[in-house]
Design an enzyme around this catalytic site. Structure first.
Site, PDB file in Angstrom:
ATOM      1  N   LYS A 166       3.240 -15.608   3.209  1.00 18.62           N
ATOM      2  CA  LYS A 166       3.502 -16.360   1.983  1.00 18.62           C
ATOM      3  C   LYS A 166       5.008 -16.600   1.951  1.00 18.62           C
ATOM      4  O   LYS A 166       5.722 -16.191   1.018  1.00 18.62           O
ATOM      5  CB  LYS A 166       2.995 -15.535   0.774  1.00 18.62           C
TER       6      LYS A 166
ATOM      7  N   ASP B  18      -6.257  -7.064   3.963  1.00 20.99           N
ATOM      8  CA  ASP B  18      -7.361  -6.437   3.222  1.00 20.99           C
ATOM      9  C   ASP B  18      -8.269  -7.512   2.637  1.00 20.99           C
ATOM     10  O   ASP B  18      -9.492  -7.470   2.774  1.00 20.99           O
ATOM     11  CB  ASP B  18      -6.782  -5.558   2.110  1.00 20.99           C
TER      12      ASP B  18
ATOM     13  N   ASP C 270      -2.850 -18.476   1.132  1.00 25.20           N
ATOM     14  CA  ASP C 270      -3.824 -19.218   0.311  1.00 25.20           C
ATOM     15  C   ASP C 270      -4.514 -20.296   1.148  1.00 25.20           C
ATOM     16  O   ASP C 270      -5.729 -20.479   1.077  1.00 25.20           O
ATOM     17  CB  ASP C 270      -3.160 -19.801  -0.960  1.00 25.20           C
TER      18      ASP C 270
ATOM     19  N   TYR D  13       0.825  -1.208   0.000  1.00 24.60           N
ATOM     20  CA  TYR D  13       0.000   0.000   0.000  1.00 24.60           C
ATOM     21  C   TYR D  13       0.860   1.260   0.000  1.00 24.60           C
ATOM     22  O   TYR D  13       0.504   2.253  -0.608  1.00 24.60           O
ATOM     23  CB  TYR D  13      -0.918   0.022   1.224  1.00 24.60           C
TER      24      TYR D  13
ATOM     25  N   ASP E 212     -12.218  -9.031   4.176  1.00 22.53           N
ATOM     26  CA  ASP E 212     -13.464  -9.018   3.403  1.00 22.53           C
ATOM     27  C   ASP E 212     -14.099 -10.403   3.443  1.00 22.53           C
ATOM     28  O   ASP E 212     -15.313 -10.542   3.623  1.00 22.53           O
ATOM     29  CB  ASP E 212     -13.203  -8.626   1.932  1.00 22.53           C
TER      30      ASP E 212
HETATM   31  C1  IPM Z   1     -10.459  -1.501   3.617  1.00 23.08           C
HETATM   32  C2  IPM Z   1     -10.720  -0.941   2.241  1.00 23.08           C
HETATM   33  C3  IPM Z   1      -9.585   0.036   1.911  1.00 23.08           C
HETATM   34  C4  IPM Z   1      -8.292  -0.744   1.839  1.00 23.08           C
HETATM   35  C5  IPM Z   1      -9.781   0.843   0.620  1.00 23.08           C
HETATM   36  C6  IPM Z   1     -11.125   1.525   0.588  1.00 23.08           C
HETATM   37  C7  IPM Z   1      -8.673   1.838   0.430  1.00 23.08           C
HETATM   38  O1  IPM Z   1     -10.838  -1.937   1.299  1.00 23.08           O
HETATM   39  O2  IPM Z   1     -10.417  -0.723   4.588  1.00 23.08           O
HETATM   40  O3  IPM Z   1     -10.322  -2.709   3.722  1.00 23.08           O
HETATM   41  O4  IPM Z   1      -7.946  -1.305   0.791  1.00 23.08           O
HETATM   42  O5  IPM Z   1      -7.587  -0.791   2.849  1.00 23.08           O
HETATM   43 MG    MG Z   2     -10.751  -3.887   2.098  1.00 20.69          MG
END
Ligand code: IPM
Ligand code: MG
Length: 353
Positions: free
Chosen positions: A187, A243, A219, A142, A247
């Site tokens: 990894k 990240d 993975d 990032y 999710d």
């Molecule tokens: C998160 C989001 C952010 C990230 C984006 C919106 C920049 O996906 O907070 O997980 O990638 O960190």
């Molecule tokens: Mg995210």
């Protein structure tokens, strides 16, 4: 206690859920005799429209002056569909993380029994799953050196030893307060950065003999999370892997609208829902305020105000049991409640407790 809170409502449904978070904060402070003051600040697309910057200096200063930040959401489809946009709401989020030194992002993956039927996983797999993912938030690809021209491009997954040590320490601290199991996700079979993570973790593990440390490739971890989510207690990982895995974590429980998060580090900590700005629902009074309200619980808990946090969690559980729910989790043929009504019910519960 005196609490000074920076409130950043942001975009989409942000302002509506923020209002309910603040109302709950007020109710709890009144009940427990805390003094709370608020300073509002702009961020995201709202701030781009107003001043051309998604995390303006003034907002940064407001955050720095506060004890904690109550953040809601940023994002706007106007920018998603415009590849030429020079500045995007999400950049505000990254700037906030970097400038406040928020290196530790704590995202709980918790199931609520009454919502398990919403999970894409089988009931018997997901019931009782309860782990937290600690994502490193200010390093890795990032923020590493980047290059792009028409023929080639790269991102650098840079990590230094102190960056790795401090996030692993956060992981071990959480593991000690929970079920004493830390899984380091990397990894290391491929990436040099991961091999350094693993080396540092192996060096640190003997300092935490009461915690079982194990290592898992990312993975495999993504697979294990859906095959056996109850395996995990505390998971710690780098920015990009975190990240993606968070999710996955937020959707396996079926309770995405209920998951809060905390980002902590060098300066003011930030508390926010895991879900995004849901622009399509803006202004319709249908967004679930519970993730925001539970981030207020995390805020109190950060300051060791355990009873305050517990009362909020209890009120949220009671609202679900009473079927006081926003449309996406409403029981069939059940009563209708909007963002405001759910918030008001919880405030009322807290006042009467
Ligand atoms: C998160 C989001 C952010 C990230 C984006 C919106 C920049 O996906 O907070 O997980 O990638 O960190
Ligand atoms: Mg995210």
């Amino acid at each position: 206690m005196k609490l000074r809170i920076a409130v950043l409502p942001g975009d989409g449904i942000g302002p509506e859920i923020s209002e309910q978070g603040v109302a709950v904060m007020n109710a709890v402070c009144e009940k427990f005799g805390h003094t709370v003051t608020y300073e509002y600040a702009i961020c995201g697309a709202d701030a781009i429209d107003k001043v051309g910057d998604p995390f303006p200096e003034e907002t940064f200063q407001t955050c720095m002056r506060a004890d904690a930040v109550l953040f809601s959401a940023v994002g706007d489809p106007r920018f998603d569909n415009d590849p030429t946009a020079k500045v995007r709401p999400e950049q505000g989020l990254l700037a906030m993380r970097k400038r406040l030194g928020l290196y530790a992002n704590v995202r709980p993956v918790e199931t609520f029994d009454c919502l398990i039927h919403k999970s894409p996983l089988k009931d018997e797999l997901v019931r009782g799953a309860d782990f937290i993912c600690i994502r490193e938030l200010t390093g890795g690809m990032y923020f590493g050196e980047k290059y792009q021209d028409n023929d080639k491009a790269w991102d650098t997954n840079y990590y230094s030893r102190p960056e790795i040590e401090r996030i692993l320490r956060v992981g071990y601290d959480y593991a000690r307060r929970r079920r004493h199991h830390l899984t380091v996700v990397d990894k290391a079979n491929i990436l040099a950065s991961s091999r350094l993570w693993r080396q540092v973790a192996q060096e640190m593990a003997p300092q935490y003999p009461d915690v079982t440390t194990d290592f898992m490739y990312v993975d495999t971890a993504s697979m294990r999370m859906i095959q056996e989510p109850r395996f995990f207690d505390v998971m710690v990982t780098e920015n990009t892997f975190g990240d993606i895995l968070t999710d996955e974590g937020s959707c396996i429980t079926g309770s995405m609208g209920l998951l809060p998060s905390a980002s902590t580090g060098e300066h003011t900590p930030v508390f926010e829902p895991v879900h995004g700005s849901w622009p399509q629902a803006k202004g319709q009074n249908i967004a679930n305020p519970l993730a925001q309200i539970l981030s207020v619980a995390m805020l109190f808990e950060y300051f060791n105000l355990e009873n305050e946090g517990r009362l909020i969690r209890e009120a949220v559980a009671a609202s679900l049991d009473a079927n006081v729910r926003t449309p996406e989790i409403q029981v069939q043929e059940g009563p209708h409640f909007g963002t405001k009504e759910v918030g008001a019910w919880i405030v009322d519960y807290i006042c009467k407790a």
